[in-house]
Design a protein around this motif. Sequence first.
Motif, mmCIF file in Angstrom:
data_model
loop_
_atom_site.group_PDB
_atom_site.id
_atom_site.type_symbol
_atom_site.label_atom_id
_atom_site.label_comp_id
_atom_site.label_asym_id
_atom_site.label_seq_id
_atom_site.Cartn_x
_atom_site.Cartn_y
_atom_site.Cartn_z
ATOM 1 N N SER A 98 -25.162 -27.607 -33.264
ATOM 2 C CA SER A 98 -24.987 -28.996 -32.857
ATOM 3 C C SER A 98 -24.108 -29.020 -31.618
ATOM 4 O O SER A 98 -23.071 -28.348 -31.572
ATOM 5 C CB SER A 98 -24.347 -29.804 -33.989
ATOM 6 N N LEU A 122 -20.731 -42.188 -31.892
ATOM 7 C CA LEU A 122 -21.608 -41.437 -32.792
ATOM 8 C C LEU A 122 -21.077 -41.477 -34.213
ATOM 9 O O LEU A 122 -19.864 -41.379 -34.441
ATOM 10 C CB LEU A 122 -21.699 -39.972 -32.327
ATOM 11 N N ARG A 123 -21.997 -41.635 -35.165
ATOM 12 C CA ARG A 123 -21.731 -41.440 -36.586
ATOM 13 C C ARG A 123 -22.853 -40.548 -37.107
ATOM 14 O O ARG A 123 -23.999 -40.953 -37.169
ATOM 15 C CB ARG A 123 -21.726 -42.775 -37.354
ATOM 16 N N HIS A 124 -22.517 -39.317 -37.479
ATOM 17 C CA HIS A 124 -23.564 -38.342 -37.771
ATOM 18 C C HIS A 124 -23.163 -37.483 -38.962
ATOM 19 O O HIS A 124 -22.013 -37.049 -39.058
ATOM 20 C CB HIS A 124 -23.783 -37.456 -36.544
ATOM 21 N N ARG A 125 -24.083 -37.252 -39.885
ATOM 22 C CA ARG A 125 -23.830 -36.378 -41.026
ATOM 23 C C ARG A 125 -25.049 -35.508 -41.273
ATOM 24 O O ARG A 125 -26.188 -35.966 -41.216
ATOM 25 C CB ARG A 125 -23.520 -37.176 -42.288
ATOM 26 N N ASP A 160 -19.590 -33.969 -40.974
ATOM 27 C CA ASP A 160 -19.517 -35.324 -40.418
ATOM 28 C C ASP A 160 -18.970 -35.241 -39.005
ATOM 29 O O ASP A 160 -17.951 -34.571 -38.758
ATOM 30 C CB ASP A 160 -18.588 -36.210 -41.257
ATOM 31 N N THR A 215 -29.286 -31.043 -31.597
ATOM 32 C CA THR A 215 -29.248 -30.364 -32.884
ATOM 33 C C THR A 215 -30.434 -29.424 -32.994
ATOM 34 O O THR A 215 -31.534 -29.726 -32.518
ATOM 35 C CB THR A 215 -29.282 -31.347 -34.067
ATOM 36 N N LEU A 243 -26.577 -35.869 -28.069
ATOM 37 C CA LEU A 243 -26.379 -34.990 -29.211
ATOM 38 C C LEU A 243 -27.582 -34.076 -29.332
ATOM 39 O O LEU A 243 -28.716 -34.549 -29.456
ATOM 40 C CB LEU A 243 -26.200 -35.782 -30.504
#
Length: 232
Positions: A181, A157-160, A143, A211, A209
């Motif tokens: 990442s 950002l909210r990323h999982r 997370d 990835t 971001l």
Amino acid sequence: MRTVLRVLAAPGISPRIEAEGGIAARQTGPETVHLIGTAAVPLGGDHLELSVEVLPGARLFVRSVAAMIALPARGTPDSTARWRLTVGAGAELDLDTEPTIVAGGARHRTVTELRLAPDAAVRVRERVRIGRAGEDSGHWTGDLIADIDGAESVPLLRHRLELGSGSGTDDALSAPRTLESVLRYPDDRPAETVGLTAARLPLAAGGSLFTEVGIVRPGRTETSRTAVAARG
């Protein structure tokens, strides 16, 4: 085992380091700190709490001397690591540690929480690999939560993501087993993608971001590494 590490960087003085448990840190340059493993962590049942604070006007580079290997324990396969990162006004943080390797049978979760000032500069790079040589059954959940602290807090950002055995992308024939990442702020470059495995996307509140995932096969790792990956 519970491991606690705190690093505080202020302008004009050496970083202050406090550590207990399986990870220590050493200052290796005027603005650089390297993390050092002092025990085999994380094992199943271990919890790592890693805190980095960069005060206004300071700059800090965080590195590590070796990869971290998450191993299962007899009683439980689960371990966790929580990063708390705070970057003040006009400050800079560059966090780029060696990869986390999740051994076969282990389940590891990483939570990274970042709070930064609107005029701060940040690069946070994370690399993960599922399994050592001949292993393919580890599991990782990550997370990444970032907020900009100004007059009002703004979500950045909210990323999982999940990798490995039992994840949503798990497949007997072809499944991602590596991840890179990179969160950058500020960054105004446009979106860029390479195939289905690498992308750099701008964030609504600023920054980007990047990835990239890879498929591990015996003797090699397949990714779409090109210029976009190199620039992160």
